[in-house]
Motif scaffolding. Structure first.
Motif, PDB file in Angstrom:
ATOM      1  N   ASN A 171      40.739  37.117  50.740  1.00  0.00           N
ATOM      2  CA  ASN A 171      40.051  38.599  49.742  1.00  0.00           C
ATOM      3  C   ASN A 171      40.020  37.280  47.879  1.00  0.00           C
ATOM      4  N   ALA A 172      39.372  38.180  46.911  1.00  0.00           N
ATOM      5  CA  ALA A 172      39.761  37.410  46.069  1.00  0.00           C
ATOM      6  C   ALA A 172      40.342  37.225  45.404  1.00  0.00           C
ATOM      7  N   SER A 173      41.508  38.030  45.671  1.00  0.00           N
ATOM      8  CA  SER A 173      43.057  38.015  45.114  1.00  0.00           C
ATOM      9  C   SER A 173      44.084  37.114  45.082  1.00  0.00           C
ATOM     10  N   GLY A 174      43.591  36.080  46.878  1.00  0.00           N
ATOM     11  CA  GLY A 174      44.132  35.488  47.684  1.00  0.00           C
ATOM     12  C   GLY A 174      44.635  36.182  49.191  1.00  0.00           C
ATOM     13  N   ALA A 175      45.066  35.191  49.983  1.00  0.00           N
ATOM     14  CA  ALA A 175      45.133  35.548  51.759  1.00  0.00           C
ATOM     15  C   ALA A 175      46.613  36.734  51.569  1.00  0.00           C
ATOM     16  N   PRO A 176      46.276  37.576  50.898  1.00  0.00           N
ATOM     17  CA  PRO A 176      48.001  37.954  51.469  1.00  0.00           C
ATOM     18  C   PRO A 176      48.810  38.101  53.487  1.00  0.00           C
ATOM     19  N   PRO A 177      49.485  38.754  53.328  1.00  0.00           N
ATOM     20  CA  PRO A 177      50.030  37.910  55.126  1.00  0.00           C
ATOM     21  C   PRO A 177      49.510  39.252  55.676  1.00  0.00           C
ATOM     22  N   MET A 178      49.221  38.565  57.075  1.00  0.00           N
ATOM     23  CA  MET A 178      48.207  39.806  57.837  1.00  0.00           C
ATOM     24  C   MET A 178      49.035  41.168  58.485  1.00  0.00           C
ATOM     25  N   THR A 179      48.049  42.084  58.483  1.00  0.00           N
ATOM     26  CA  THR A 179      48.515  43.473  58.393  1.00  0.00           C
ATOM     27  C   THR A 179      48.510  43.725  60.071  1.00  0.00           C
ATOM     28  N   VAL A 180      49.055  44.856  60.479  1.00  0.00           N
ATOM     29  CA  VAL A 180      48.916  45.536  61.756  1.00  0.00           C
ATOM     30  C   VAL A 180      47.365  45.713  62.416  1.00  0.00           C
TER      31      VAL A 180
END
Length: 505
Positions: A171-180
Protein backbone atom coordinates in the motif's frame (compact mmCIF):
# COMPACT_ATOMS: atom_id res chain seq x y z
CA UNK A 1 28.11 60.98 -20.78
CA UNK A 2 28.91 58.02 -18.53
CA UNK A 3 25.28 57.76 -17.49
CA UNK A 4 24.17 57.75 -21.13
CA UNK A 5 26.62 54.97 -21.98
CA UNK A 6 25.32 52.99 -19.01
CA UNK A 7 21.73 53.33 -20.26
CA UNK A 8 22.75 52.29 -23.77
CA UNK A 9 24.57 49.24 -22.40
CA UNK A 10 21.47 47.93 -20.63
CA UNK A 11 19.32 48.60 -23.70
CA UNK A 12 21.73 46.62 -25.85
CA UNK A 13 22.19 43.82 -23.34
CA UNK A 14 18.70 43.35 -21.92
CA UNK A 15 18.94 39.57 -22.21
CA UNK A 16 22.35 39.19 -20.62
CA UNK A 17 22.67 37.11 -17.47
CA UNK A 18 22.57 39.59 -14.61
CA UNK A 19 20.05 41.96 -16.24
CA UNK A 20 16.75 42.61 -14.50
CA UNK A 21 14.53 39.69 -15.42
CA UNK A 22 11.77 37.86 -13.51
CA UNK A 23 13.62 35.15 -11.56
CA UNK A 24 11.99 32.04 -10.13
CA UNK A 25 12.33 32.09 -6.35
CA UNK A 26 13.65 35.67 -6.12
CA UNK A 27 13.13 37.04 -2.62
CA UNK A 28 13.42 40.81 -3.23
CA UNK A 29 12.38 43.26 -6.00
CA UNK A 30 15.10 45.12 -7.95
CA UNK A 31 16.63 47.88 -5.85
CA UNK A 32 17.10 50.45 -8.62
CA UNK A 33 13.75 52.35 -8.97
CA UNK A 34 14.45 53.26 -12.59
CA UNK A 35 15.02 49.63 -13.52
CA UNK A 36 11.98 48.59 -11.49
CA UNK A 37 9.86 51.07 -13.43
CA UNK A 38 11.12 49.73 -16.76
CA UNK A 39 10.52 46.19 -15.62
CA UNK A 40 6.90 46.95 -14.66
CA UNK A 41 6.33 48.54 -18.09
CA UNK A 42 7.72 45.48 -19.83
CA UNK A 43 5.56 43.19 -17.71
CA UNK A 44 2.43 45.20 -18.53
CA UNK A 45 3.23 44.85 -22.24
CA UNK A 46 3.58 41.11 -21.91
CA UNK A 47 0.36 40.81 -19.90
CA UNK A 48 -1.55 42.82 -22.49
CA UNK A 49 -1.04 40.10 -25.11
CA UNK A 50 -4.33 38.23 -25.63
CA UNK A 51 -4.44 34.75 -24.11
CA UNK A 52 -5.26 33.20 -27.46
CA UNK A 53 -1.92 34.25 -28.91
CA UNK A 54 0.06 32.97 -25.92
CA UNK A 55 -1.42 29.49 -25.93
CA UNK A 56 0.19 26.76 -28.00
CA UNK A 57 -1.98 26.60 -31.11
CA UNK A 58 -0.94 23.11 -32.17
CA UNK A 59 0.63 19.98 -30.82
CA UNK A 60 3.82 20.65 -32.81
CA UNK A 61 4.17 24.08 -31.20
CA UNK A 62 3.47 22.57 -27.78
CA UNK A 63 6.06 19.83 -28.37
CA UNK A 64 8.71 22.41 -29.28
CA UNK A 65 8.19 24.12 -25.91
CA UNK A 66 8.10 21.06 -23.69
CA UNK A 67 10.39 18.08 -23.12
CA UNK A 68 9.11 14.54 -23.53
CA UNK A 69 9.76 11.80 -20.98
CA UNK A 70 12.35 10.29 -23.33
CA UNK A 71 14.46 13.46 -23.35
CA UNK A 72 15.14 13.97 -19.65
CA UNK A 73 18.76 14.99 -19.24
CA UNK A 74 19.46 14.97 -22.96
CA UNK A 75 19.44 18.71 -23.55
CA UNK A 76 22.49 20.06 -25.25
CA UNK A 77 24.77 22.11 -23.03
CA UNK A 78 24.13 25.81 -23.41
CA UNK A 79 26.80 27.80 -25.15
CA UNK A 80 28.20 30.31 -22.67
CA UNK A 81 31.13 31.24 -24.86
CA UNK A 82 29.38 34.04 -26.78
CA UNK A 83 31.11 37.47 -26.64
CA UNK A 84 28.31 39.22 -24.66
CA UNK A 85 28.64 36.72 -21.84
CA UNK A 86 32.42 37.13 -21.70
CA UNK A 87 31.95 40.80 -20.77
CA UNK A 88 30.08 39.82 -17.60
CA UNK A 89 31.99 40.23 -14.35
CA UNK A 90 32.47 36.62 -13.18
CA UNK A 91 33.02 37.66 -9.54
CA UNK A 92 29.64 39.40 -9.44
CA UNK A 93 27.94 36.37 -11.03
CA UNK A 94 29.50 33.94 -8.56
CA UNK A 95 28.64 36.14 -5.59
CA UNK A 96 25.03 36.47 -6.77
CA UNK A 97 24.69 32.72 -7.31
CA UNK A 98 26.11 32.03 -3.86
CA UNK A 99 23.63 34.48 -2.30
CA UNK A 100 20.66 32.86 -4.07
CA UNK A 101 21.80 29.43 -2.91
CA UNK A 102 22.14 30.69 0.64
CA UNK A 103 18.62 32.17 0.55
CA UNK A 104 17.16 28.92 -0.75
CA UNK A 105 19.00 26.85 1.84
CA UNK A 106 17.58 29.08 4.60
CA UNK A 107 14.09 28.53 3.25
CA UNK A 108 14.61 24.77 3.24
CA UNK A 109 15.96 24.77 6.79
CA UNK A 110 12.99 26.65 8.30
CA UNK A 111 10.36 23.94 7.74
CA UNK A 112 12.73 21.30 9.13
CA UNK A 113 13.16 23.35 12.34
CA UNK A 114 9.43 23.75 12.71
CA UNK A 115 9.00 20.01 12.31
CA UNK A 116 11.61 19.25 14.92
CA UNK A 117 9.58 21.18 17.53
CA UNK A 118 6.66 18.79 17.13
CA UNK A 119 8.41 15.99 18.96
CA UNK A 120 5.24 15.24 20.90
CA UNK A 121 3.53 13.92 17.75
CA UNK A 122 3.08 10.13 17.96
CA UNK A 123 5.56 8.15 15.85
CA UNK A 124 2.73 6.49 13.94
CA UNK A 125 1.80 9.84 12.39
CA UNK A 126 5.26 10.69 11.09
CA UNK A 127 5.90 10.35 7.36
CA UNK A 128 9.00 8.24 6.79
CA UNK A 129 10.71 8.76 3.46
CA UNK A 130 12.59 5.92 1.83
CA UNK A 131 16.36 5.99 2.13
CA UNK A 132 16.69 6.35 -1.63
CA UNK A 133 14.71 9.60 -1.49
CA UNK A 134 17.04 10.97 1.17
CA UNK A 135 20.04 9.93 -0.88
CA UNK A 136 18.63 11.60 -3.99
CA UNK A 137 18.01 14.82 -2.03
CA UNK A 138 21.58 14.80 -0.72
CA UNK A 139 23.01 14.13 -4.17
CA UNK A 140 21.04 16.95 -5.80
CA UNK A 141 22.00 19.36 -3.00
CA UNK A 142 25.68 18.44 -3.30
CA UNK A 143 25.55 18.95 -7.06
CA UNK A 144 24.10 22.46 -6.66
CA UNK A 145 26.76 23.44 -4.13
CA UNK A 146 29.62 22.08 -6.24
CA UNK A 147 28.42 23.72 -9.43
CA UNK A 148 26.56 26.97 -8.63
CA UNK A 149 26.42 28.01 -12.29
CA UNK A 150 24.82 24.76 -13.46
CA UNK A 151 22.42 25.41 -16.31
CA UNK A 152 19.35 24.29 -14.34
CA UNK A 153 19.85 27.12 -11.83
CA UNK A 154 18.14 29.44 -14.30
CA UNK A 155 15.09 27.17 -14.56
CA UNK A 156 12.27 26.47 -12.07
CA UNK A 157 13.55 23.91 -9.58
CA UNK A 158 12.18 20.47 -10.44
CA UNK A 159 10.85 18.81 -7.29
CA UNK A 160 12.29 15.39 -6.55
CA UNK A 161 9.33 13.04 -6.52
CA UNK A 162 9.29 11.15 -3.23
CA UNK A 163 9.06 7.42 -3.66
CA UNK A 164 6.87 7.44 -0.51
CA UNK A 165 6.28 3.69 -0.46
CA UNK A 166 8.90 1.14 -1.33
CA UNK A 167 8.40 -1.09 -4.37
CA UNK A 168 7.81 -4.02 -2.06
CA UNK A 169 5.06 -2.27 -0.11
CA UNK A 170 1.50 -3.42 -0.75
CA UNK A 171 0.00 0.00 0.00
CA UNK A 172 1.06 3.60 -0.55
CA UNK A 173 1.01 4.27 3.19
CA UNK A 174 3.40 1.41 3.95
CA UNK A 175 3.07 -2.34 4.48
CA UNK A 176 0.82 -2.96 7.50
CA UNK A 177 0.74 -6.27 9.37
CA UNK A 178 -1.02 -9.03 7.43
CA UNK A 179 -4.74 -9.27 8.18
CA UNK A 180 -6.63 -12.52 8.76
CA UNK A 181 -8.12 -12.24 5.26
CA UNK A 182 -4.67 -11.80 3.69
CA UNK A 183 -3.32 -14.80 5.61
CA UNK A 184 -6.23 -16.87 4.34
CA UNK A 185 -5.56 -15.76 0.76
CA UNK A 186 -1.86 -16.54 1.07
CA UNK A 187 -2.67 -20.02 2.37
CA UNK A 188 -5.03 -20.57 -0.57
CA UNK A 189 -2.29 -19.57 -3.03
CA UNK A 190 0.20 -21.92 -1.40
CA UNK A 191 -2.31 -24.72 -1.57
CA UNK A 192 -2.94 -24.11 -5.30
CA UNK A 193 0.76 -23.79 -6.16
CA UNK A 194 1.79 -26.94 -4.28
CA UNK A 195 -0.88 -29.20 -5.81
CA UNK A 196 0.35 -31.82 -8.29
CA UNK A 197 -1.30 -29.98 -11.20
CA UNK A 198 -2.07 -26.35 -10.46
CA UNK A 199 -5.56 -25.34 -11.56
CA UNK A 200 -4.67 -22.29 -13.67
CA UNK A 201 -8.27 -21.08 -13.95
CA UNK A 202 -8.58 -21.11 -10.17
CA UNK A 203 -5.18 -19.41 -9.86
CA UNK A 204 -6.32 -16.64 -12.21
CA UNK A 205 -9.50 -16.13 -10.21
CA UNK A 206 -7.55 -15.70 -6.98
CA UNK A 207 -4.88 -13.55 -8.65
CA UNK A 208 -7.33 -11.00 -10.13
CA UNK A 209 -7.62 -8.97 -6.86
CA UNK A 210 -3.82 -9.10 -6.39
CA UNK A 211 -1.15 -11.68 -5.63
CA UNK A 212 0.57 -11.83 -2.23
CA UNK A 213 4.21 -10.77 -2.46
CA UNK A 214 5.48 -14.07 -1.05
CA UNK A 215 4.05 -16.16 -3.92
CA UNK A 216 4.10 -13.60 -6.72
CA UNK A 217 7.27 -14.87 -8.51
CA UNK A 218 6.03 -18.43 -9.06
CA UNK A 219 2.46 -17.20 -9.76
CA UNK A 220 3.68 -14.84 -12.48
CA UNK A 221 5.74 -17.61 -14.08
CA UNK A 222 2.65 -19.82 -14.22
CA UNK A 223 0.22 -17.14 -15.42
CA UNK A 224 2.57 -15.97 -18.18
CA UNK A 225 2.84 -19.52 -19.53
CA UNK A 226 6.54 -19.77 -18.78
CA UNK A 227 6.19 -22.48 -16.13
CA UNK A 228 4.13 -25.69 -16.56
CA UNK A 229 1.21 -26.43 -14.24
CA UNK A 230 2.67 -29.81 -13.35
CA UNK A 231 4.95 -29.43 -10.31
CA UNK A 232 7.22 -32.34 -11.33
CA UNK A 233 8.13 -30.67 -14.64
CA UNK A 234 8.86 -27.20 -13.26
CA UNK A 235 12.45 -27.68 -12.11
CA UNK A 236 13.58 -29.26 -15.39
CA UNK A 237 11.70 -26.62 -17.42
CA UNK A 238 13.36 -23.76 -15.56
CA UNK A 239 16.79 -25.33 -15.96
CA UNK A 240 16.27 -25.92 -19.70
CA UNK A 241 14.88 -22.44 -20.43
CA UNK A 242 17.61 -20.68 -18.45
CA UNK A 243 20.31 -22.61 -20.30
CA UNK A 244 18.58 -21.80 -23.60
CA UNK A 245 18.64 -18.07 -22.82
CA UNK A 246 22.34 -18.04 -22.00
CA UNK A 247 22.92 -20.04 -25.18
CA UNK A 248 21.38 -17.06 -27.02
CA UNK A 249 23.80 -14.77 -25.16
CA UNK A 250 26.80 -16.80 -26.35
CA UNK A 251 25.44 -16.99 -29.89
CA UNK A 252 24.18 -13.44 -30.47
CA UNK A 253 25.43 -10.94 -27.91
CA UNK A 254 28.85 -10.39 -29.50
CA UNK A 255 27.08 -9.31 -32.70
CA UNK A 256 26.08 -6.04 -30.99
CA UNK A 257 29.37 -4.62 -32.31
CA UNK A 258 28.54 -5.52 -35.91
CA UNK A 259 27.53 -2.65 -38.16
CA UNK A 260 23.96 -3.82 -38.89
CA UNK A 261 23.18 -4.13 -35.15
CA UNK A 262 24.92 -1.00 -33.95
CA UNK A 263 21.86 1.25 -34.19
CA UNK A 264 19.76 -1.19 -32.15
CA UNK A 265 22.39 -1.61 -29.46
CA UNK A 266 23.10 2.12 -29.32
CA UNK A 267 19.41 2.93 -28.75
CA UNK A 268 19.15 0.30 -26.01
CA UNK A 269 22.32 1.64 -24.40
CA UNK A 270 20.82 5.17 -24.39
CA UNK A 271 17.42 4.12 -23.01
CA UNK A 272 18.58 1.89 -20.14
CA UNK A 273 19.78 4.74 -17.83
CA UNK A 274 16.42 6.48 -18.40
CA UNK A 275 14.54 3.49 -17.00
CA UNK A 276 13.10 4.53 -13.60
CA UNK A 277 15.89 7.07 -12.97
CA UNK A 278 14.69 7.82 -9.40
CA UNK A 279 15.09 4.21 -8.23
CA UNK A 280 18.74 3.41 -7.33
CA UNK A 281 18.32 -0.29 -8.14
CA UNK A 282 18.07 0.45 -11.87
CA UNK A 283 21.08 2.74 -11.88
CA UNK A 284 23.49 -0.01 -10.82
CA UNK A 285 25.90 -0.92 -13.65
CA UNK A 286 25.31 -4.66 -13.20
CA UNK A 287 21.52 -4.24 -13.47
CA UNK A 288 21.93 -2.08 -16.59
CA UNK A 289 24.14 -4.74 -18.18
CA UNK A 290 21.44 -7.35 -17.50
CA UNK A 291 18.79 -5.12 -19.10
CA UNK A 292 20.99 -4.50 -22.14
CA UNK A 293 21.43 -8.24 -22.70
CA UNK A 294 17.73 -8.99 -22.28
CA UNK A 295 16.62 -6.26 -24.70
CA UNK A 296 19.29 -6.93 -27.31
CA UNK A 297 18.60 -10.68 -27.42
CA UNK A 298 14.85 -10.01 -27.68
CA UNK A 299 15.41 -7.56 -30.55
CA UNK A 300 17.64 -10.03 -32.44
CA UNK A 301 15.08 -12.81 -32.07
CA UNK A 302 12.16 -10.58 -33.20
CA UNK A 303 13.35 -8.88 -36.40
CA UNK A 304 9.78 -8.01 -37.48
CA UNK A 305 9.66 -5.33 -34.83
CA UNK A 306 13.15 -5.07 -33.36
CA UNK A 307 13.76 -2.85 -30.36
CA UNK A 308 11.34 0.07 -29.88
CA UNK A 309 11.60 2.73 -27.19
CA UNK A 310 9.28 1.77 -24.37
CA UNK A 311 10.08 -1.94 -24.36
CA UNK A 312 12.85 -1.19 -21.85
CA UNK A 313 10.18 -0.27 -19.27
CA UNK A 314 8.48 -3.65 -19.62
CA UNK A 315 11.46 -5.51 -18.15
CA UNK A 316 11.39 -3.72 -14.78
CA UNK A 317 8.29 -5.31 -13.14
CA UNK A 318 9.53 -8.82 -13.93
CA UNK A 319 13.04 -8.02 -12.71
CA UNK A 320 11.75 -6.59 -9.39
CA UNK A 321 9.35 -9.51 -8.80
CA UNK A 322 11.97 -12.18 -9.48
CA UNK A 323 14.56 -10.29 -7.43
CA UNK A 324 12.16 -10.22 -4.47
CA UNK A 325 12.32 -14.02 -4.44
CA UNK A 326 15.89 -13.76 -3.10
CA UNK A 327 15.65 -10.47 -1.17
CA UNK A 328 13.50 -9.96 1.90
CA UNK A 329 14.32 -6.31 2.52
CA UNK A 330 13.44 -3.31 0.38
CA UNK A 331 14.61 -4.02 -3.18
CA UNK A 332 14.80 -0.42 -4.43
CA UNK A 333 18.14 0.12 -2.65
CA UNK A 334 19.41 -3.46 -2.77
CA UNK A 335 22.94 -3.98 -4.10
CA UNK A 336 22.65 -6.85 -6.57
CA UNK A 337 26.38 -7.61 -6.29
CA UNK A 338 25.47 -9.30 -2.98
CA UNK A 339 23.68 -12.05 -4.90
CA UNK A 340 25.40 -15.15 -6.22
CA UNK A 341 26.04 -15.58 -9.93
CA UNK A 342 23.44 -18.38 -10.15
CA UNK A 343 20.76 -16.17 -8.59
CA UNK A 344 21.48 -13.32 -10.99
CA UNK A 345 21.40 -15.69 -13.97
CA UNK A 346 18.04 -17.06 -12.86
CA UNK A 347 16.54 -13.57 -12.44
CA UNK A 348 17.86 -12.46 -15.84
CA UNK A 349 16.64 -15.51 -17.75
CA UNK A 350 13.20 -15.55 -16.10
CA UNK A 351 12.76 -11.80 -16.79
CA UNK A 352 13.64 -12.38 -20.45
CA UNK A 353 11.20 -15.25 -20.98
CA UNK A 354 8.28 -13.64 -19.15
CA UNK A 355 8.78 -10.34 -20.99
CA UNK A 356 8.89 -12.29 -24.26
CA UNK A 357 5.58 -14.01 -23.41
CA UNK A 358 4.00 -10.61 -22.70
CA UNK A 359 5.27 -9.07 -25.95
CA UNK A 360 4.08 -12.06 -27.99
CA UNK A 361 0.53 -10.91 -27.26
CA UNK A 362 1.07 -7.24 -28.20
CA UNK A 363 3.80 -7.44 -30.84
CA UNK A 364 1.73 -5.45 -33.35
CA UNK A 365 2.27 -2.51 -30.99
CA UNK A 366 5.94 -2.50 -32.00
CA UNK A 367 6.02 -3.48 -35.69
CA UNK A 368 6.46 -0.87 -38.43
CA UNK A 369 4.15 2.17 -37.90
CA UNK A 370 2.95 0.50 -34.66
CA UNK A 371 -0.54 -0.39 -36.01
CA UNK A 372 -1.60 -2.04 -32.73
CA UNK A 373 -1.22 1.22 -30.85
CA UNK A 374 -2.98 3.21 -33.58
CA UNK A 375 -6.00 0.88 -33.37
CA UNK A 376 -6.12 0.95 -29.57
CA UNK A 377 -5.96 4.75 -29.43
CA UNK A 378 -8.80 4.97 -31.96
CA UNK A 379 -10.83 2.46 -29.94
CA UNK A 380 -10.15 4.50 -26.77
CA UNK A 381 -11.44 7.65 -28.50
CA UNK A 382 -14.65 5.91 -29.59
CA UNK A 383 -15.14 4.37 -26.13
CA UNK A 384 -14.67 7.68 -24.28
CA UNK A 385 -17.08 9.43 -26.67
CA UNK A 386 -19.78 7.01 -25.46
CA UNK A 387 -18.79 6.84 -21.79
CA UNK A 388 -18.35 10.58 -21.19
CA UNK A 389 -19.39 12.80 -24.07
CA UNK A 390 -18.57 15.94 -22.08
CA UNK A 391 -14.88 15.02 -21.73
CA UNK A 392 -14.74 13.96 -25.38
CA UNK A 393 -16.29 17.27 -26.51
CA UNK A 394 -13.87 19.16 -24.25
CA UNK A 395 -10.93 17.57 -26.07
CA UNK A 396 -12.42 18.40 -29.45
CA UNK A 397 -13.09 22.00 -28.42
CA UNK A 398 -9.43 22.57 -27.57
CA UNK A 399 -8.11 20.42 -30.45
CA UNK A 400 -6.53 17.76 -28.25
CA UNK A 401 -5.97 14.53 -30.14
CA UNK A 402 -6.06 11.26 -28.21
CA UNK A 403 -2.87 10.14 -29.93
CA UNK A 404 -1.02 13.03 -28.30
CA UNK A 405 -1.39 11.59 -24.80
CA UNK A 406 -2.70 8.03 -25.16
CA UNK A 407 0.10 6.81 -27.44
CA UNK A 408 2.37 6.60 -24.40
CA UNK A 409 -0.37 4.90 -22.37
CA UNK A 410 -0.52 2.11 -24.93
CA UNK A 411 3.18 1.98 -25.75
CA UNK A 412 4.27 1.73 -22.09
CA UNK A 413 1.14 0.06 -20.64
CA UNK A 414 0.64 3.07 -18.30
CA UNK A 415 4.06 2.50 -16.72
CA UNK A 416 5.03 6.15 -17.20
CA UNK A 417 1.81 7.26 -15.48
CA UNK A 418 1.95 5.03 -12.37
CA UNK A 419 4.52 4.24 -9.65
CA UNK A 420 6.23 0.88 -10.19
CA UNK A 421 4.52 -0.69 -7.17
CA UNK A 422 1.15 0.12 -8.83
CA UNK A 423 2.28 -1.37 -12.14
CA UNK A 424 3.17 -4.63 -10.39
CA UNK A 425 -0.29 -4.77 -8.78
CA UNK A 426 -1.92 -3.90 -12.13
CA UNK A 427 -0.05 -6.74 -13.83
CA UNK A 428 -1.39 -9.24 -11.30
CA UNK A 429 -4.79 -8.58 -12.87
CA UNK A 430 -3.54 -8.27 -16.45
CA UNK A 431 -2.06 -11.76 -16.24
CA UNK A 432 -5.35 -13.07 -14.82
CA UNK A 433 -7.49 -11.56 -17.59
CA UNK A 434 -7.81 -13.09 -21.07
CA UNK A 435 -5.74 -10.78 -23.32
CA UNK A 436 -5.14 -8.56 -20.30
CA UNK A 437 -2.22 -6.61 -21.78
CA UNK A 438 -4.05 -5.87 -25.02
CA UNK A 439 -7.84 -6.02 -24.74
CA UNK A 440 -8.45 -5.29 -21.03
CA UNK A 441 -5.79 -2.56 -21.03
CA UNK A 442 -8.08 -0.50 -23.30
CA UNK A 443 -10.77 -0.37 -20.60
CA UNK A 444 -8.20 0.40 -17.90
CA UNK A 445 -7.03 3.39 -19.97
CA UNK A 446 -10.64 4.57 -20.40
CA UNK A 447 -11.29 4.29 -16.65
CA UNK A 448 -7.98 6.03 -15.94
CA UNK A 449 -8.91 8.95 -18.20
CA UNK A 450 -12.38 9.40 -16.73
CA UNK A 451 -10.87 9.27 -13.24
CA UNK A 452 -9.46 12.77 -13.97
CA UNK A 453 -12.60 14.22 -15.62
CA UNK A 454 -12.92 17.10 -13.11
CA UNK A 455 -9.28 18.17 -13.59
CA UNK A 456 -9.66 17.81 -17.37
CA UNK A 457 -12.81 19.96 -17.52
CA UNK A 458 -11.15 22.61 -15.32
CA UNK A 459 -8.40 23.11 -17.94
CA UNK A 460 -9.47 25.50 -20.67
CA UNK A 461 -6.60 25.60 -23.12
CA UNK A 462 -4.62 23.14 -25.23
CA UNK A 463 -1.34 23.47 -23.36
CA UNK A 464 -2.93 23.09 -19.93
CA UNK A 465 -4.71 19.90 -21.00
CA UNK A 466 -1.57 18.33 -22.45
CA UNK A 467 0.52 19.23 -19.40
CA UNK A 468 -2.11 17.68 -17.12
CA UNK A 469 -2.46 14.48 -19.14
CA UNK A 470 1.31 13.99 -19.32
CA UNK A 471 1.87 14.64 -15.57
CA UNK A 472 -1.08 13.10 -13.73
CA UNK A 473 -0.61 13.15 -9.92
CA UNK A 474 -0.44 9.40 -9.11
CA UNK A 475 2.78 9.34 -7.04
CA UNK A 476 0.87 8.51 -3.83
CA UNK A 477 -1.25 5.78 -5.39
CA UNK A 478 -1.29 2.30 -3.91
CA UNK A 479 -3.37 -0.89 -3.96
CA UNK A 480 -6.62 0.84 -3.05
CA UNK A 481 -6.54 3.24 -6.02
CA UNK A 482 -5.52 0.47 -8.43
CA UNK A 483 -8.30 -1.76 -7.10
CA UNK A 484 -10.90 0.95 -7.77
CA UNK A 485 -9.46 1.62 -11.23
CA UNK A 486 -9.61 -2.08 -12.13
CA UNK A 487 -13.17 -2.40 -10.83
CA UNK A 488 -14.29 0.49 -13.04
CA UNK A 489 -12.40 -0.99 -16.01
CA UNK A 490 -14.14 -4.33 -15.47
CA UNK A 491 -17.52 -2.58 -15.39
CA UNK A 492 -16.77 -0.86 -18.70
CA UNK A 493 -15.60 -4.11 -20.23
CA UNK A 494 -18.77 -5.87 -19.06
CA UNK A 495 -20.89 -3.14 -20.68
CA UNK A 496 -19.02 -2.66 -23.94
CA UNK A 497 -16.74 -5.61 -24.77
CA UNK A 498 -19.50 -7.94 -25.96
CA UNK A 499 -21.44 -5.11 -27.59
CA UNK A 500 -18.86 -3.22 -29.68
CA UNK A 501 -21.54 -1.26 -31.53
CA UNK A 502 -22.24 0.56 -28.27
CA UNK A 503 -19.06 2.53 -28.68
CA UNK A 504 -19.00 2.85 -32.46
CA UNK A 505 -20.57 5.82 -34.15
Amino acid sequence: MAAENSKQFWKRSAKLPGSIQPVYGAQHPPLDPRLTKNFIKERSKVNSVPLKNKKASSFHEFARNTSDAWDIGDDEEEDFSSPPFQTLNSKVALATAAQVLENHSKLRVKPERSQSTTSDVPASYKVIKSSSDAQLSRNSSDTRLRDPLHKQQSLPLRPIIPLVARISDQNASGAPPMTVREKTRLEKFRQLLSSHNTDLDELRKWSWPGVPREVRPVTWRLLSGYLPANTERRKLTLQRKREEYFGFIEQYYDSRNEEHHQDTYRQIHIDIPRTNPLIPLFQQPLVQEIFERILFIWAIRHPASGYVQGINDLVTPFFVVFLSEYVEEDVENFDVTNLSQDMLRSIEADSFWCMSKLLDGIQDNYTFAQPGIQKKVKALEELVSRIDEQVHSHFRRYEVEYLQFAFRWMNNLLMRELPLRCTIRLWDTYQSEPEGFSHFHLYVCAAFLIKWRKEILDEEDFQGLLMLLQNLPTIHWGNEEIGLLLAEAYRLKYMFADAPNHYRR
